[in-house]
Enzyme design. Structure first.
Site, PDB file in Angstrom:
ATOM      1  CE  LYS A 169      -4.049   1.850   2.461  1.00 51.28           C
ATOM      2  NZ  LYS A 169      -4.939   2.033   1.322  1.00 51.28           N
TER       3      LYS A 169
HETATM    4  N1  PMP Z   1      -7.761  -1.857  -2.675  1.00 53.76           N
HETATM    5  C1  PMP Z   1      -7.243  -0.614  -2.611  1.00 53.76           C
HETATM    6  C2  PMP Z   1      -6.555  -0.058  -3.798  1.00 53.76           C
HETATM    7  C3  PMP Z   1      -7.366   0.138  -1.437  1.00 53.76           C
HETATM    8  O1  PMP Z   1      -6.865   1.377  -1.370  1.00 53.76           O
HETATM    9  C4  PMP Z   1      -8.051  -0.407  -0.329  1.00 53.76           C
HETATM   10  C5  PMP Z   1      -8.195   0.390   0.926  1.00 53.76           C
HETATM   11  N2  PMP Z   1      -7.080   0.247   1.772  1.00 53.76           N
HETATM   12  C6  PMP Z   1      -8.570  -1.705  -0.448  1.00 53.76           C
HETATM   13  C7  PMP Z   1      -8.395  -2.403  -1.632  1.00 53.76           C
HETATM   14  C8  PMP Z   1      -9.256  -2.369   0.707  1.00 53.76           C
HETATM   15  O2  PMP Z   1      -8.339  -2.700   1.705  1.00 53.76           O
HETATM   16  P1  PMP Z   1      -8.729  -2.706   3.242  1.00 53.76           P
HETATM   17  O3  PMP Z   1      -9.919  -3.603   3.383  1.00 53.76           O
HETATM   18  O4  PMP Z   1      -7.541  -3.245   3.921  1.00 53.76           O
HETATM   19  O5  PMP Z   1      -9.039  -1.313   3.618  1.00 53.76           O
END
Ligand code: PMP
Length: 305
Positions: free
Chosen positions: A158
């Site tokens: 991320k």
């Molecule tokens: N994909 C992307 C590109 C994101 O930015 C997020 C948000 N963090 C998610 C998926 C979902 O991840 P999470 O459930 O960990 O928030």
């Protein structure tokens, strides 16, 4: 605490929101060289509970590892700093944003002489895709922009820089009147939304793209696997062709900001009955009952502060 107020944790100290500044020539500003998380803290009957804090911090450290960023604290310490920041701000329900980045040093592409800075901010953040999105659902398009190909921008990290692609997807969707955009991967299979994972229901089975479809492996996505198995629902990771979304019985997004949001239209095609489907609702109900403290937290998702 609204956005723009309160205290921010900055390299071990609390500073006023307006004083939390970095130099304009910091490496991250120019090259996107940072990694971050988005975490929610829910207020419920038993107190304030952070959703899957250790998993989020683990992913932060894994994102950093991929980019060879050494975070000068243990994961356990970092979890505690997040808790401290919520407490310091006297806020019982919020979004938590830890970010670790390459700061002010030199401005060549080589980041190795730049310091590593860490920040944790918190603020109240309502429903990401609109106030009634959780019930009514959202209308999305397939983006003309693709997710990054394997071995280009690592999707398992991320990283700040990845979100320049997310912005293209989101801006295009909003400009064309949609709530969100879904990007395909480099092979033309469904990947994810600009900030959400996607799930499809067909004939009672739940499908979601695998990690090799250029997705961020969402923490909420993982929780949906746990919920589905607990509800005896079949759930599979499967490559999904674009047109399968049009003929799905139900679709929904998962994400920290979006939580579990039904998707009722794709490219103006009505999905299923055009409203939140029964499987989506049962997963949503389970999720919100646990975070609201109304159901046993059997997977230890919650860290009370
Ligand atoms: N994909 C992307 C590109 C994101 O930015 C997020 C948000 N963090 C998610 C998926 C979902 O991840 P999470 O459930 O960990 O928030």
């Amino acid at each position: 605490m609204t956005f723009g107020k309160g205290k921010i944790w900055f390299d071990g100290k609390f500073v006023n929101w307006e004083d939390c500044k970095i130099h304009a020539m910091s490496h991250v500003v120019h090259y996107g060289s940072g990694v971050f998380e988005g975490i929610r803290c829910y207020k419920n009957k038993k107190g304030s509970a952070i959703f899957r804090l250790t998993e989020h911090i683990r992913r932060l450290y894994e994102s950093a590892k991929i980019y060879r960023i050494d975070i000068p604290y243990s994961q356990k310490e970092f979890c505690q700093f997040c808790i401290d920041t919520v407490r310091e701000n006297k806020i019982d329900e919020c979004y938590i944003r830890p970010i670790v980045f390459r700061g002010y040093g030199e401005l060549g592409v080589d980041p190795s002489r730049c310091p590593i800075n860490c920040i944790i901010a918190v603020w109240a953040w309502g429903k990401y895709l609109g106030s009634d999105a959780l019930e009514k659902g959202v209308s999305v398009c397939i983006s003309s922009w693709r997710r990054a190909a394997p071995n280009t921008f690592p999707s398992l990290a991320k990283a700040c820089g990845n979100y320049i692609n997310s912005q293209l997807i989101k801006l295009e969707a909003k400009r064309n009147g949609y709530d969100e955009g879904i990007a395909l991967d480099t092979y033309g299979f469904v990947s994810e939304g600009s900030g959400e994972n996607i799930f499809m229901v067909r004939n009672g089975v739940i499908y979601t793209p695998p990690s090799y479809s250029s997705i961020l492996p969402g923490i909420t996505r993982h929780a949906i696997f746990q919920i589905s198995r607990d509800l005896n629902l079949r759930i599979e990771k499967h490559t999904i062709p674009r047109e399968a979304l049009y003929i799905a019985d139900e679709l929904f997004f998962s994400g920290t900001a979006a939580e579990i949001t039904p998707v009722t239209r794709v490219d103006e095609i009505v999905v299923g009955e055009g409203k939140r489907g029964p499987i989506t609702k049962s997963i949503q109900d389970y999720f919100f009952k646990v975070v609201n403290g109304e159901m046993e937290d059997k997977f230890n998702w919650l860290t009370y502060i």
